[in-house]
Design a protein around this motif. Structure first.
Motif, mmCIF file in Angstrom:
data_model
loop_
_atom_site.group_PDB
_atom_site.id
_atom_site.type_symbol
_atom_site.label_atom_id
_atom_site.label_comp_id
_atom_site.label_asym_id
_atom_site.label_seq_id
_atom_site.Cartn_x
_atom_site.Cartn_y
_atom_site.Cartn_z
ATOM 1 N N ALA A 13 12.167 6.820 0.272
ATOM 2 C CA ALA A 13 11.088 6.270 -0.148
ATOM 3 C C ALA A 13 9.888 5.030 -0.679
ATOM 4 N N ASN A 14 9.684 4.774 -0.918
ATOM 5 C CA ASN A 14 8.918 3.377 -1.546
ATOM 6 C C ASN A 14 8.226 3.531 -2.867
ATOM 7 N N LEU A 15 7.951 3.049 -3.729
ATOM 8 C CA LEU A 15 7.676 2.606 -5.007
ATOM 9 C C LEU A 15 6.854 4.071 -5.425
ATOM 10 N N GLU A 16 5.786 4.073 -4.130
ATOM 11 C CA GLU A 16 4.690 4.830 -4.331
ATOM 12 C C GLU A 16 4.458 5.651 -3.688
ATOM 13 N N GLN A 17 6.037 6.553 -3.058
ATOM 14 C CA GLN A 17 6.395 7.101 -2.839
ATOM 15 C C GLN A 17 5.353 8.172 -0.957
ATOM 16 N N THR A 18 4.655 7.199 -0.633
ATOM 17 C CA THR A 18 3.547 6.804 0.500
ATOM 18 C C THR A 18 3.746 6.841 1.536
ATOM 19 N N HIS A 19 5.490 5.804 1.363
ATOM 20 C CA HIS A 19 6.250 5.887 3.174
ATOM 21 C C HIS A 19 7.302 5.829 2.961
ATOM 22 N N CYS A 20 7.908 6.317 4.083
ATOM 23 C CA CYS A 20 9.357 6.146 4.771
ATOM 24 C C CYS A 20 9.998 4.880 4.943
ATOM 25 N N LEU A 21 10.876 3.948 4.102
ATOM 26 C CA LEU A 21 11.465 3.029 4.829
ATOM 27 C C LEU A 21 12.562 2.957 5.319
ATOM 28 N N GLN A 22 12.922 2.163 6.052
ATOM 29 C CA GLN A 22 13.735 2.227 7.007
ATOM 30 C C GLN A 22 15.632 2.042 6.694
#
Length: 277
Positions: A13-22
């Motif tokens: 998860a990114n820092l904002e926990q809005t997307h999943c990063l590879q």
């Protein structure tokens, strides 16, 4: 926004926990900061140049072989293995200590004996101190050759150290030759320690004399402790003591000489330039 969903194992998860990063795939490669690779990669930096990178490469490669020497002490021995145990140990450790001696002589000459117009300056720039390595190693090869001709190591059976068991070990052959080989190493270490002691008060940042001094002190301490313990043990424990001494002395030299430099190269690169002298 109302429900949290865990990212798959191959994402995070990114820092904002809005997307999943590879996730980035990584593994051990030749470019990772191993000591020898680190010195080759940063060969043009001041701290590597100031500590004679050619001698550093020789020392690192020799230390690698010193670590590998311990493999000859593991497993079922035969006549060839018994000979290789002592010969490889003697030759490669002599190369290590003579390289340390050459580095120490170079440090002392560089800081104390390079005033303009002096003949010794030409000796330093010609790389003459490096001749210590082949000369000392050749002497050790001759000593090992005499050992092999007079009374070489051989396979022996110890039936007294363990009740009901026969322990197969490598007998040193001539104990006098074994102690001469070890004594020669100690004399080289003493010479390195003496020369490094002369350079103990020279500038610290790019001067490795103190590290060389301490590394030889660690090396000597290991082998001085080795002798009484070695002669008081029998069977497989005797071999374990020798292997431990090989690994401990090699690790001591590697850590004392190269860890401070790797710390500057990898952790404090802001201090790795000439203006910080």
């Amino acid at each position: 926004m109302e429900q949290c969903v865990r990212c798959p194992d191959d994402k995070y998860a990114n820092l904002e926990q809005t997307h999943c990063l590879q996730r980035v795939v990584t593994f051990l490669t030749y470019e990772d900061p191993l000591v020898l690779i680190t010195f080759v990669k940063y060969k043009d930096t001041p701290i590597v140049k100031a500590n004679n990178h050619i001698l550093s490469y020789i020392l690192l490669i020799s230390l690698v072989f010193c670590f590998l020497c311990s493999l000859f002490f593991i497993g079922h021995p035969n006549q060839a293995i018994c000979i290789l145990q002592q010969i490889t140990f003697g030759v490669f450790f002599t190369e290590v200590i003579s390289t340390v001696l050459a580095k120490t002589i170079t440090v002392v000459m560089a800081f104390k004996l390079t005033t303009p117009g002096r003949r010794i300056r030409g000796i330093l720039t010609s790389g003459a101190p490096n001749l210590v390595i082949p000369i000392c190693t050749l002497i050790k090869v001759v000593l090992c050759g005499i050992w092999l001709v007079t009374s070489p190591p051989f396979i022996d059976r110890d039936i007294q150290s363990k009740h009901g068991k026969t322990v197969i070990i490598c007998n040193k052959g001539s104990t006098i030759a074994f102690h001469v080989v070890l004594g020669y190493l100690c004399s080289l270490a003493l010479g390195s320690f003496t020369v490094a002691f002369l350079a103990r008060n020279l500038p610290d940042r790019f001067n490795e004399a103190k590290f060389l001094n301490f590394s030889i002190l660690v090396f000597s301490s290991v082998w001085i402790t080795f002798l009484p313990i070695y002669h008081s043990t029998r069977g497989k424990i005797m071999v374990v003591v020798e292997v431990f001494s090989l690994l401990a002395s090699s690790a001591g030299l590697l850590g004392c000489i190269f860890f401070p430099k790797c710390n500057v190269i990898l952790v404090r690169p802001d201090t790795n330039f000439v203006q910080k002298l």
